[in-house]
Design a protein around this motif. Structure first.
Motif, PDB file in Angstrom:
ATOM      1  N   PRO A  79       0.594  -6.141 -10.466  1.00 17.18           N
ATOM      2  CA  PRO A  79      -0.581  -6.463  -9.313  1.00 17.18           C
ATOM      3  C   PRO A  79       0.135  -7.158  -8.097  1.00 17.18           C
ATOM      4  O   PRO A  79      -0.466  -6.929  -6.899  1.00 17.18           O
ATOM      5  CB  PRO A  79      -1.391  -7.724 -10.266  1.00 17.18           C
ATOM      6  N   GLU A  80       1.273  -7.452  -8.541  1.00 18.24           N
ATOM      7  CA  GLU A  80       1.762  -8.172  -7.344  1.00 18.24           C
ATOM      8  C   GLU A  80       2.396  -7.192  -6.511  1.00 18.24           C
ATOM      9  O   GLU A  80       2.585  -7.340  -5.217  1.00 18.24           O
ATOM     10  CB  GLU A  80       2.788  -9.145  -7.660  1.00 18.24           C
ATOM     11  N   LYS A  86      -0.640  -3.131  -0.397  1.00 21.11           N
ATOM     12  CA  LYS A  86      -1.932  -3.218   0.134  1.00 21.11           C
ATOM     13  C   LYS A  86      -2.193  -3.986   1.413  1.00 21.11           C
ATOM     14  O   LYS A  86      -2.695  -3.787   2.511  1.00 21.11           O
ATOM     15  CB  LYS A  86      -2.996  -3.433  -0.462  1.00 21.11           C
ATOM     16  N   ALA A  87      -0.975  -5.019   1.469  1.00 21.64           N
ATOM     17  CA  ALA A  87      -0.958  -5.859   2.530  1.00 21.64           C
ATOM     18  C   ALA A  87       0.022  -5.336   3.777  1.00 21.64           C
ATOM     19  O   ALA A  87       0.199  -6.027   4.670  1.00 21.64           O
ATOM     20  CB  ALA A  87      -0.326  -7.438   2.056  1.00 21.64           C
ATOM     21  N   VAL A 121       7.706   1.872   0.904  1.00 17.63           N
ATOM     22  CA  VAL A 121       7.096   1.508   2.220  1.00 17.63           C
ATOM     23  C   VAL A 121       5.822   1.958   2.254  1.00 17.63           C
ATOM     24  O   VAL A 121       5.361   3.233   2.109  1.00 17.63           O
ATOM     25  CB  VAL A 121       7.962   2.417   3.288  1.00 17.63           C
ATOM     26  N   PRO A 122       4.724   0.978   2.307  1.00 19.92           N
ATOM     27  CA  PRO A 122       3.264   1.421   2.406  1.00 19.92           C
ATOM     28  C   PRO A 122       3.010   2.070   3.670  1.00 19.92           C
ATOM     29  O   PRO A 122       3.409   1.667   4.786  1.00 19.92           O
ATOM     30  CB  PRO A 122       2.667   0.222   2.332  1.00 19.92           C
ATOM     31  N   ARG A 125      -3.818   2.808   7.126  1.00 22.50           N
ATOM     32  CA  ARG A 125      -4.611   3.429   7.956  1.00 22.50           C
ATOM     33  C   ARG A 125      -6.034   3.020   8.057  1.00 22.50           C
ATOM     34  O   ARG A 125      -6.403   2.828   7.180  1.00 22.50           O
ATOM     35  CB  ARG A 125      -4.778   5.166   8.236  1.00 22.50           C
ATOM     36  N   ALA A 126      -6.422   2.495   9.318  1.00 20.50           N
ATOM     37  CA  ALA A 126      -7.542   1.695   9.043  1.00 20.50           C
ATOM     38  C   ALA A 126      -7.916   0.427   8.032  1.00 20.50           C
ATOM     39  O   ALA A 126      -8.705   0.199   7.478  1.00 20.50           O
ATOM     40  CB  ALA A 126      -8.834   2.504   8.990  1.00 20.50           C
ATOM     41  N   GLY A 127      -6.553  -0.175   7.721  1.00 25.53           N
ATOM     42  CA  GLY A 127      -6.659  -1.089   6.747  1.00 25.53           C
ATOM     43  C   GLY A 127      -6.456  -0.700   5.449  1.00 25.53           C
ATOM     44  O   GLY A 127      -6.423  -1.561   4.577  1.00 25.53           O
ATOM     45  N   ALA A 128      -6.517   0.534   5.054  1.00 25.36           N
ATOM     46  CA  ALA A 128      -6.563   1.045   3.926  1.00 25.36           C
ATOM     47  C   ALA A 128      -5.059   1.659   3.529  1.00 25.36           C
ATOM     48  O   ALA A 128      -4.270   2.430   4.335  1.00 25.36           O
ATOM     49  CB  ALA A 128      -7.361   1.952   3.571  1.00 25.36           C
ATOM     50  N   LEU A 129      -4.661   1.354   2.108  1.00 23.53           N
ATOM     51  CA  LEU A 129      -3.353   1.989   1.896  1.00 23.53           C
ATOM     52  C   LEU A 129      -3.589   3.563   1.517  1.00 23.53           C
ATOM     53  O   LEU A 129      -4.362   3.888   0.721  1.00 23.53           O
ATOM     54  CB  LEU A 129      -2.869   1.379   0.522  1.00 23.53           C
TER      55      LEU A 129
END
Length: 323
Positions: A79-80, A86-87, A121-122, A125-129
């Motif tokens: 989860p971490e 996602k951040a 590296v995440p 796009r538009a706040g979504a992973l």
């Protein structure tokens, strides 16, 4: 700085002319993987539910197995870890066994892919992973700021190039579909004009069969019509396209077998990607299928021809030698 710029220039040159987005990400992964001497590098695409990540293709130096074709539950990495990605924060782990974010209950996931050290590296796009770019090592490895920066630059630039490739591929598909639809309309309109002007029934039917072959891409097509004689119902060849008439007449006319009967009864369209594998095929003696020397047919399409009064006149049949 000069080394970084040289690498980025080489990266740009490598992916510039690649039309396949998967080929773009694979080429970039190999380029950076070799440049940094890592065990494995690649891109994973995150699905719309944000629950699964899938690797289409990746690169490995040989000490780590490829993850190509694998899909994994994102939460299985911890989860971490998922929260970091996602951040929009790059995940850097020198040894997952010594890192509380990736150890514990999630250790089995990292062990299953043979990874001890990693940079992920995440790509949001538009706040979504939407995707991740990863570097993996089979042994612990302290990552330098230069390596992390280069991974981030490679990830962003390559994903942009892959997105352009996706857009261009969609545009090509749209152009191809439009060209095909235009060609289809031209054939239909041309056939309609021929039918309206033609008084000879034989020629009229021939126009229809020829158009059907062209529209379906079949190797050959034929129209058989229903006739009644002393022996009962028969099916006679009326018009043929793409093959010699003798190729059909030498083997007699079709009978009401499980393959042909639904068409001549007007029960609907019959389509088979591979007629040789169709359960309706080869059910009747004496040939138990196509007789020796018959035109080879693998893919098969049959359409009943029905009059305005509802009478089944016959059927249009199309075949191709390939599935």
């Amino acid at each position: 700085m000069e080394e970084r710029e040289r690498f980025l220039l080489k990266l740009s040159d490598t992916v510039r002319d690649l039309a396949d987005p998967v080929a773009v990400t694979r080429a970039a992964a190999e380029l950076l993987g070799r440049h940094l001497a890592v065990g494995r590098a690649g891109y994973g695409v995150v699905d719309a539910t944000q629950k699964h990540v899938t690797v289409a293709r990746d690169w490995s130096a040989g000490d780590l197995p490829s993850l190509a074709g694998e899909s994994r539950v994102l939460d299985g990495f911890g989860p971490e870890v998922v929260a970091e990605l996602k951040a929009g924060r790059t995940l850097v782990i020198a040894d997952f066994r010594a890192d509380a974010r990736a150890g514990g209950a999630c250790a089995d996931t990292w062990e299953s892919i043979g990874t001890r050290a990693l940079v992920v590296v995440p790509l949001l796009r538009a706040g979504a992973l939407r995707a991740v770019f990863y570097l993996h090592e089979a042994a612990p490895r302290p990552w330098t700021s230069h390596e992390i920066e280069l991974a981030e630059l490679t990830a962003e630039r390559t994903w942009d190039a892959a997105e352009r490739a996706r857009v261009e591929a969609r545009l090509r598909d749209s152009r191809d579909r439009l060209a095909m639809e235009t060609q289809t309309l031209e054939i239909i309109n041309g056939t309609g004009a021929q039918i309206a002007a033609e008084l000879d029934l034989q020629k009229l039917v021939q126009h229809v069969v020829d158009a059907g072959v062209e529209l379906t891409g079949a190797s050959f097509g034929a129209f058989f019509y229903n006739v009644l004689d002393d022996a009962g119902e028969r099916y006679m060849l009326y018009s043929l396209s793409g093959a010699d008439r003798a190729a059909f007449e030498n083997f007699g006319m079709p009978r009401a077998t499980p393959v042909f009967a639904p068409t001549f009864r007007g029960e609907g369209v019959i389509r088979s990607d591979d007629i040789l594998q169709d359960p309706r095929y080869a059910q009747n003696p004496p040939n138990k299928g196509m007789p020796k020397g018959h035109l080879p047919v693998r893919s098969y399409l049959a359409v009943p021809v029905v009059s305005r009064s509802g009478e089944v006149i016959g059927g249009l049949f199309f075949g191709h030698v390939q599935t």
